[in-house]
Structures are given as structure tokens and as C-alpha cells.
Design a protein around this motif. Sequence first.
Motif, PDB file in Angstrom:
ATOM      1  N   LEU A  55       0.839  -1.192   0.000  1.00 57.73           N
ATOM      2  CA  LEU A  55       0.000   0.000   0.000  1.00 57.73           C
ATOM      3  C   LEU A  55       0.876   1.245   0.000  1.00 57.73           C
ATOM      4  N   ALA A  56       0.615   2.143  -0.925  1.00 58.43           N
ATOM      5  CA  ALA A  56       1.256   3.461  -0.971  1.00 58.43           C
ATOM      6  C   ALA A  56       0.133   4.496  -0.956  1.00 58.43           C
ATOM      7  N   ARG A  57       0.242   5.467  -0.054  1.00 57.06           N
ATOM      8  CA  ARG A  57      -0.838   6.447   0.117  1.00 57.06           C
ATOM      9  C   ARG A  57      -0.263   7.851   0.223  1.00 57.06           C
ATOM     10  N   GLU A  58      -0.989   8.792  -0.379  1.00 60.46           N
ATOM     11  CA  GLU A  58      -0.688  10.215  -0.225  1.00 60.46           C
ATOM     12  C   GLU A  58      -1.923  10.907   0.327  1.00 60.46           C
ATOM     13  N   ILE A  59      -1.706  11.814   1.256  1.00 62.35           N
ATOM     14  CA  ILE A  59      -2.803  12.564   1.855  1.00 62.35           C
ATOM     15  C   ILE A  59      -2.500  14.042   1.669  1.00 62.35           C
ATOM     16  N   ALA A  60      -3.315  14.712   0.873  1.00 57.70           N
ATOM     17  CA  ALA A  60      -3.120  16.129   0.575  1.00 57.70           C
ATOM     18  C   ALA A  60      -4.144  16.952   1.336  1.00 57.70           C
ATOM     19  N   GLN A  61      -3.634  17.845   2.164  1.00 56.95           N
ATOM     20  CA  GLN A  61      -4.496  18.733   2.952  1.00 56.95           C
ATOM     21  C   GLN A  61      -4.045  20.158   2.686  1.00 56.95           C
ATOM     22  N   PRO A  62      -4.952  21.027   2.220  1.00 61.37           N
ATOM     23  CA  PRO A  62      -4.559  22.396   1.896  1.00 61.37           C
ATOM     24  C   PRO A  62      -3.824  23.071   3.057  1.00 61.37           C
ATOM     25  N   GLY A  63      -2.687  23.695   2.712  1.00 60.50           N
ATOM     26  CA  GLY A  63      -1.944  24.456   3.696  1.00 60.50           C
ATOM     27  C   GLY A  63      -1.024  23.659   4.597  1.00 60.50           C
ATOM     28  N   THR A  64      -1.032  22.316   4.497  1.00 64.78           N
ATOM     29  CA  THR A  64      -0.180  21.529   5.396  1.00 64.78           C
ATOM     30  C   THR A  64       0.836  20.674   4.668  1.00 64.78           C
ATOM     31  N   GLY A  65       0.772  20.598   3.356  1.00 58.43           N
ATOM     32  CA  GLY A  65       1.696  19.749   2.618  1.00 58.43           C
ATOM     33  C   GLY A  65       1.159  18.346   2.436  1.00 58.43           C
ATOM     34  N   LEU A  66       2.039  17.486   1.942  1.00 57.74           N
ATOM     35  CA  LEU A  66       1.647  16.128   1.573  1.00 57.74           C
ATOM     36  C   LEU A  66       2.154  15.126   2.599  1.00 57.74           C
ATOM     37  N   ALA A  67       1.249  14.343   3.167  1.00 57.87           N
ATOM     38  CA  ALA A  67       1.616  13.247   4.058  1.00 57.87           C
ATOM     39  C   ALA A  67       1.697  11.971   3.222  1.00 57.87           C
ATOM     40  N   ARG A  68       2.527  11.040   3.661  1.00 53.68           N
ATOM     41  CA  ARG A  68       2.690   9.775   2.940  1.00 53.68           C
ATOM     42  C   ARG A  68       2.608   8.598   3.900  1.00 53.68           C
ATOM     43  N   PHE A  69       2.039   7.504   3.393  1.00 49.01           N
ATOM     44  CA  PHE A  69       1.989   6.243   4.140  1.00 49.01           C
ATOM     45  C   PHE A  69       2.509   5.159   3.219  1.00 49.01           C
ATOM     46  N   GLU A  70       3.404   4.332   3.709  1.00 48.11           N
ATOM     47  CA  GLU A  70       3.910   3.166   2.977  1.00 48.11           C
ATOM     48  C   GLU A  70       3.751   1.959   3.890  1.00 48.11           C
ATOM     49  N   GLY A  71       3.144   0.899   3.376  1.00 44.79           N
ATOM     50  CA  GLY A  71       2.965  -0.258   4.231  1.00 44.79           C
ATOM     51  C   GLY A  71       2.384  -1.452   3.514  1.00 44.79           C
ATOM     52  N   ARG A  72       1.744  -2.299   4.312  1.00 46.34           N
ATOM     53  CA  ARG A  72       1.159  -3.535   3.813  1.00 46.34           C
ATOM     54  C   ARG A  72      -0.265  -3.672   4.326  1.00 46.34           C
ATOM     55  N   VAL A  73      -1.063  -4.380   3.551  1.00 51.55           N
ATOM     56  CA  VAL A  73      -2.433  -4.705   3.932  1.00 51.55           C
ATOM     57  C   VAL A  73      -2.592  -6.210   3.826  1.00 51.55           C
ATOM     58  N   CYS A  74      -3.258  -6.774   4.812  1.00 50.42           N
ATOM     59  CA  CYS A  74      -3.588  -8.196   4.765  1.00 50.42           C
ATOM     60  C   CYS A  74      -5.104  -8.334   4.898  1.00 50.42           C
ATOM     61  N   PHE A  75      -5.720  -8.993   3.921  1.00 51.47           N
ATOM     62  CA  PHE A  75      -7.128  -9.366   3.980  1.00 51.47           C
ATOM     63  C   PHE A  75      -7.169 -10.834   4.397  1.00 51.47           C
TER      64      PHE A  75
END
Length: 135
Positions: A14-34
Motif C-alpha cells: 500500500l502506498a498512500r498520499e494525503i493532501a491537505q490544503p496548507g499543510t503539505g503532503l503526508a505519505r503512508f507506505e505499508g502492507r495490507v492483509c485481507f
Amino acid sequence: MRLRLSDFAGEWTLAREIAQPGTGLARFEGRVCFTPDGTGLAYHETGTLTLPGAAPMRAERAYLWREEGAEIVVLFSDGRPFHRFDPAMPAAHHWCDPDDYRVRYDFAAWPDWRAEWRVTGPRKDYVMRSRYRRG
């Protein structure tokens, strides 16, 4: 191809980007197990979250995924309803007063898939894009 709940079982990166106005870009890198749990699949993600200007930290979340007819029902880990979607028309929403959560899944490149959340309201304003890859 018609996706069913069982198609998601197993390990994903899993690769994730979270964009919130005025705060910059947060990132998450990890794994998901179903993982099968007797009623459907238990979703568990773990990884590293990096917020702008902060040291990386460990993060995780869990959901329950269920199948009802053609729909996939997503519940919070305690069983409360979160959202549901039909993989053939993969959009959904969740109202968490006073904020509105809207998701659009993209399965066009299956088994790679994406989810894009747009969250708006007086307390929240962000776009979260997640990319899942088998393995």
C-alpha cells in the motif's frame, strides 16, 4: 471481470498520499492483509506514516469487509457501518456529522487497484489517494 470479496484475500502493498490544503503532503507506505474471519475478510494495514515536518511514525488501521449480494460492505473494526460499494460501480459515501466522506475505487488495472477519498466539512478537508498492489 466481476470482482468478489474473495478476490481481495491475501497480502497487498500500500502506498498512500494525503493532501491537505496548507499543510503539505503526508505519505503512508505499508502492507495490507485481507484475512478470512468466518464472515468475510478482516482488513489490517500497517506501515509508516510521514507527516510534513514530523518524524516518521508507525500507523495501522483495521476494517471488516463483508459481501452482500453484488456489494462489498465495509465496517469499522467494531462492526459499525462505514460504507458499501458495488465493484462494478465503485463509489460510496459516509456521513460522519458534520463531515462528508466520499470514495471512488478504481479496479481498471486489477489486480492493482486504487481508492481516492475526498473528505470535506467544517473539521476536515483532504484528499487521500491509496494504491494497492498484490504481494
